[in-house]
Design an enzyme around this catalytic site. Structure first.
Site, PDB file in Angstrom:
ATOM      1  N   SER A 176       6.667  -1.707  -4.144  1.00 36.67           N
ATOM      2  CA  SER A 176       7.886  -1.971  -3.380  1.00 36.67           C
ATOM      3  C   SER A 176       7.535  -1.823  -1.905  1.00 36.67           C
ATOM      4  CB  SER A 176       8.980  -0.964  -3.759  1.00 36.67           C
ATOM      5  OG  SER A 176      10.048  -0.976  -2.841  1.00 36.67           O
ATOM      6  N   TYR A 234      11.857   7.791  -4.963  1.00 34.64           N
ATOM      7  CA  TYR A 234      11.350   6.447  -5.249  1.00 34.64           C
ATOM      8  C   TYR A 234      10.277   6.049  -4.236  1.00 34.64           C
ATOM      9  CZ  TYR A 234      11.535   1.334  -5.852  1.00 34.64           C
ATOM     10  OH  TYR A 234      11.228   0.007  -6.051  1.00 34.64           O
TER      11      TYR A 234
END
Length: 262
Positions: free
Chosen positions: A144, A157
Site C-alpha cells: 500500500s 496498518y
C-alpha cells in the site's frame, strides 16, 4: 490484456475474492496462467471461479493467512491441483482504523498478523517451489502507499505495510542470484469493497455524505480520483512476466503520483 506469456505457469493469489484480488486473478488467467484462488470465503471464491475458464482455475477455501496449519493444508491442495507454485501473489489484507490512543494490543496484533506476518508465513510455505523455478520465480506482495508514507488513524496498518516493503527488499537481496524476483505493489486508495466499507464507516461517524467522503479520499491522488483495481492488476501482471526479470526489490506505487518512489 490477453495472451499466453504465462502459459503453463502456476500462480497462487491470496485474498483472491476481494476487489484487487479478483482483478489480479483475471489478468493472470488471461495471460495463460493456471491460478489457484486462495481465501477464507468459499462462496465468493466459487462465484469468481464460475466466471473463468474452468481448466485454468482451482479454489482453496478456508485459507487463513494467519494460520500456519491452514496454509500448509492449502499448499498441499494447490500443488495437487496445478503442481508447484512459481508465482505467488500475497494480496490478503485488511485496513481497520482506530486512533492510536484507543488502539488495543489485540487490535495491533491482529492487524500485523493479517497484513505482515501472513506474508512471512505464506511465502515460507511456497518458497521451495518458487526457488526451484529459478528465473521465472516471482513473489509479488500487495502492500500500500501506507507502506511508503504515514496516514492518520491507521498506524497499525501503516506499520504492517512498511514491514511488508522491508521484507520485500530484504528477501529480494537473498534471492537475487537464484533469479527469483520479489517486489511490492503499493496501491493508493483503490475503488474496492474495502474502500466502500471504509467510506460507510466514515459516513456513520461524521455524518458526511458518501460522495463527499469519496471525494476527500480521492484528493490524496494528484489525479483527483481513486485507483482502479485493474490498474493494480496490470502492475502485478507485468512483474509476473519474463520481461520483468531484472525488476526486484522494488516498491511500486500505483497511486497517480501521490507517493514518489526513488
Amino acid at each position: 490484456m490477453t495472451g499466453t506469456s504465462l502459459a503453463g505457469r502456476h500462480a497462487l493469489v491470496t485474498g483472491a475474492s476481494g476487489g484487487i484480488g479478483q482483478a489480479i486473478v483475471r489478468r493472470l488467467v488471461a495471460a495463460g496462467a493456471n491460478v489457484t484462488l486462495a481465501g477464507r470465503n468459499g462462496e465468493r471464491l466459487e462465484a469468481l471461479k464460475a466466471s473463468l475458464p474452468p481448466a485454468q482455475v482451482r479454489t482453496i477455501a478456508g485459507f487463513d493467512v494467519t494460520d500456519a496449519q491452514a496454509i500448509a493444508r492449502g499448499a498441499e491442495a494447490a500443488r495437487a491441483g496445478f503442481g508447484p507454485v512459481s508465482i505467488l501473489v500475497n494480496n490478503a489484507g485488511e485496513a481497520p482504523s482506530a486512533p492510536f490512543d484507543r488502539m488495543t494490543p489485540d487490535f495491533w496484533n491482529q492487524v500485523l498478523a493479517v497484513d505482515l506476518t501472513s506474508v512471512f508465513l505464506v511465502t515460507q510455505a511456497f518458497l521451495a517451489d518458487i526457488k526451484a523455478h529459478g528465473q521465472g520465480g516471482r513473489i509479488i506482495n500487495v502492500a500500500s502507499t501506507a507502506g511508503l508514507a504515514g496516514y492518520r488513524y491507521v498506524s497499525a496498518y501503516a506499520a504492517a505495510k512498511h514491514g511488508v516493503v522491508g521484507l520485500t527488499r530484504s528477501l529480494a537481496l537473498e534471492l537475487a542470484r537464484s533469479g527469483v524476483t520479489v517486489n511490492a505493489v503499493c496501491p493508493g486508495f483503490t475503488d474496492t469493497p474495502l474502500i466502500a466499507r471504509a467510506v460507510d464507516a466514515i459516513v456513520a461517524k461524521t455524518g458526511r455524505s458518501d460522495d463527499d467522503t469519496r471525494a476527500e479520499l480521492a484528493k490524496a491522488n494528484p489525479q483527483g480520483r481513486l485507483v482502479e483495481p485493474d490498474e493494480v492488476a496490470d502492475t502485478v501482471l507485468w512483474l509476473s512476466q519474463p520481461g520483468a526479470s531484472a525488476i526486484t526489490g522494488q516498491a511500486i506505487a500505483v497511486a497517480g503520483g501521490e507517493v514518489m518512489t526513488g
